[in-house]
Design an enzyme around this catalytic site. Structure first.
Site, PDB file in Angstrom:
ATOM      1  N   LYS A  13      76.246  85.271 116.694  1.00  0.00           N
ATOM      2  CA  LYS A  13      77.589  85.358 117.257  1.00  0.00           C
ATOM      3  C   LYS A  13      78.313  86.574 116.690  1.00  0.00           C
ATOM      4  O   LYS A  13      78.136  86.922 115.528  1.00  0.00           O
ATOM      5  CB  LYS A  13      78.352  84.080 116.924  1.00  0.00           C
ATOM      6  N   LYS A  18      75.804  89.510 111.460  1.00  0.00           N
ATOM      7  CA  LYS A  18      74.475  89.819 111.987  1.00  0.00           C
ATOM      8  C   LYS A  18      74.037  91.244 111.663  1.00  0.00           C
ATOM      9  O   LYS A  18      72.934  91.471 111.184  1.00  0.00           O
ATOM     10  CB  LYS A  18      74.491  89.572 113.501  1.00  0.00           C
ATOM     11  N   LYS A  44      79.341  97.739 120.896  1.00  0.00           N
ATOM     12  CA  LYS A  44      80.211  98.384 119.911  1.00  0.00           C
ATOM     13  C   LYS A  44      79.507  99.560 119.229  1.00  0.00           C
ATOM     14  O   LYS A  44      80.150 100.426 118.634  1.00  0.00           O
ATOM     15  CB  LYS A  44      80.664  97.383 118.838  1.00  0.00           C
ATOM     16  N   ASP A 130      76.401  86.017 121.448  1.00  0.00           N
ATOM     17  CA  ASP A 130      77.411  85.134 122.030  1.00  0.00           C
ATOM     18  C   ASP A 130      76.968  84.626 123.403  1.00  0.00           C
ATOM     19  O   ASP A 130      77.217  83.482 123.762  1.00  0.00           O
ATOM     20  CB  ASP A 130      78.752  85.867 122.176  1.00  0.00           C
TER      21      ASP A 130
END
Length: 292
Positions: A13, A18, A44, A130
Site C-alpha cells: 500500500k 515499500k 511518483k 493499492d
C-alpha cells in the site's frame, strides 16, 4: 550460457514503506556481491531516490514522450554500490493508465535484452499495491516476477491491500502467473502488531519473511537521501535489512495464497478491534492474544 536472473516484485500500500524496504533490500543484496537492478513502478517515480543521494532520474515514459524511440541505456542509471536504477514513470496527470509505464518499460527492456547484457542476478520491481489491476498487475499476470512479496504493517488498510494482492496472485496462478513468497512485516514494534500479522498470514496460508521494526534510523538516513545500509551500516536496523536480503536471496519456493473474502476479512478485523479495545481498557492481558 547466461546465468538466470531472479525477478522479484515487492508490492505494498502507498506510504507503507515499500520503497524504503525495497531500496534497503537492493543495497543489502549488492553488499553480498549480487548485481542488482531496482525497477521503480510507481507513477511518483521516487523508488530509487535513496540509492542516488535523493536525486530523481528521467523515467522511461517521460523519455519516450520527448523522443520516439529510446535505448535502454538512456533510462538506466547507476546508484549506490553499482545498483542499476530505473523508473518506469506514469502518464501526464489525468491522462491514461498509471500502470502504462510498467508495460512500456518491461517491453522495451525485453526487446533490447537488457537483463542478459547487464548479467544481472536480481531485478526487483517496486510496485504500488493499492490496486492490483492493469499495468500494476503485469509482474504477476505475465509471470515476469518469479516471486512476489508484500510489505504490510498491522494496520487494516495495509492488510486489506495485501489481501487484494493475494486475490490477484490466486487468479493468475492458474495461468502461469507469479506466486507469493510471503509478507515483509513492516513497522512492527508493539507485540500486538506482530500477533496481528502472524494471525493474518496463518489465515491466508502464507508466511512472514522478516519483521522490520519502525526506526528513527530510517528517517535520519532518508533525510540524507540514502538507504539505512549506506548511511548507517553498523546499526541494528541495517542488520534487519541484511537478514531480509539473505532470506530473499535463498528463497526458492513460492506458493498460491488463500485470500480472505471481504466479509471474512471484516469479521477477522472486528475480532482484533474488540481485542485491542479490551486490552486498552484493561479487561484483557497482552499474553491472551494468541487465543483469539
Amino acid at each position: 550460457m547466461a546465468k538466470k536472473t531472479t525477478q522479484i516484485a515487492i508490492y505494498g500500500k502507498g506510504g507503507i514503506g515499500k520503497s524504503t524496504t525495497t531500496s534497503n533490500l537492493s543495497a543489502a543484496l549488492s553488499e553480498m556481491g549480487y548485481k542488482v537492478m531496482q525497477f521503480g513502478c510507481d507513477p511518483k517515480s521516487d523508488s530509487t531516490n535513496t540509492l542516488r543521494n535523493g536525486k530523481y532520474i528521467p523515467t522511461v515514459l517521460d523519455t519516450l514522450r520527448e523522443k520516439n524511440s529510446v535505448k535502454a541505456n538512456e533510462v538506466i542509471f547507476q546508484g549506490f554500490n553499482g545498483i542499476y536504477c530505473v523508473e518506469a514513470g506514469g502518464p501526464a496527470p489525468g491522462v491514461g493508465c498509471a500502470g502504462r509505464g510498467i508495460i512500456t518499460a518491461v517491453e522495451l527492456f525485453k526487446q533490447q535484452k537488457v537483463f542478459e547484457e547487464l548479467d544481472l542476478d536480481f531485478v526487483i520491481y517496486d510496485v504500488l499495491g493499492d490496486v492490483v489491476c492493469g499495468g500494476f498487475a503485469v509482474p504477476i499476470r505475465e509471470g515476469i516476477a518469479e516471486h512476489v512479496f508484500t510489505v504490510s504493517s498491522a494496520d487494516f488498510m495495509s492488510v486489506y491491500a495485501s489481501n487484494n494482492l493475494f486475490k490477484g496472485i490466486h487468479k493468475y496462478s492458474k495461468s502461469g502467473g507469479a506466486l507469493l513468497g510471503g509478507v515483509i512485516a513492516n513497522s512492527i514494534n508493539a507485540p500486538y502488531a506482530k500477533d496481528i500479522i502472524d494471525d493474518f498470514v496463518a489465515q491466508t496460508k502464507t508466511q512472514v519473511i522478516e519483521y522490520v521494526p519502525r526506526s528513527v534510523t530510517v528517517t535520519q538516513s532518508e533525510l540524507q537521501g540514502k538507504t539505512t545500509i549506506e548511511a548507517a551500516p553498523n546499526t541494528a536496523q541495517a542488520d534487519v535489512y541484511r537478514s531480509l536480503a539473505k532470506k530473499i536471496a535463498n528463497h526458492t519456493e513460492s506458493k498460491t495464497p488463500a485470500p480472505l473474502e471481504v466479509s471474512e476479512l471484516r469479521e477477522w478485523a472486528a475480532k482484533w478491534g474488540d481485542y485491542l479495545l479490551a486490552m486498552e481498557t484493561g479487561t484483557i492481558r497482552t499474553e491472551q492474544a494468541g487465543n483469539l
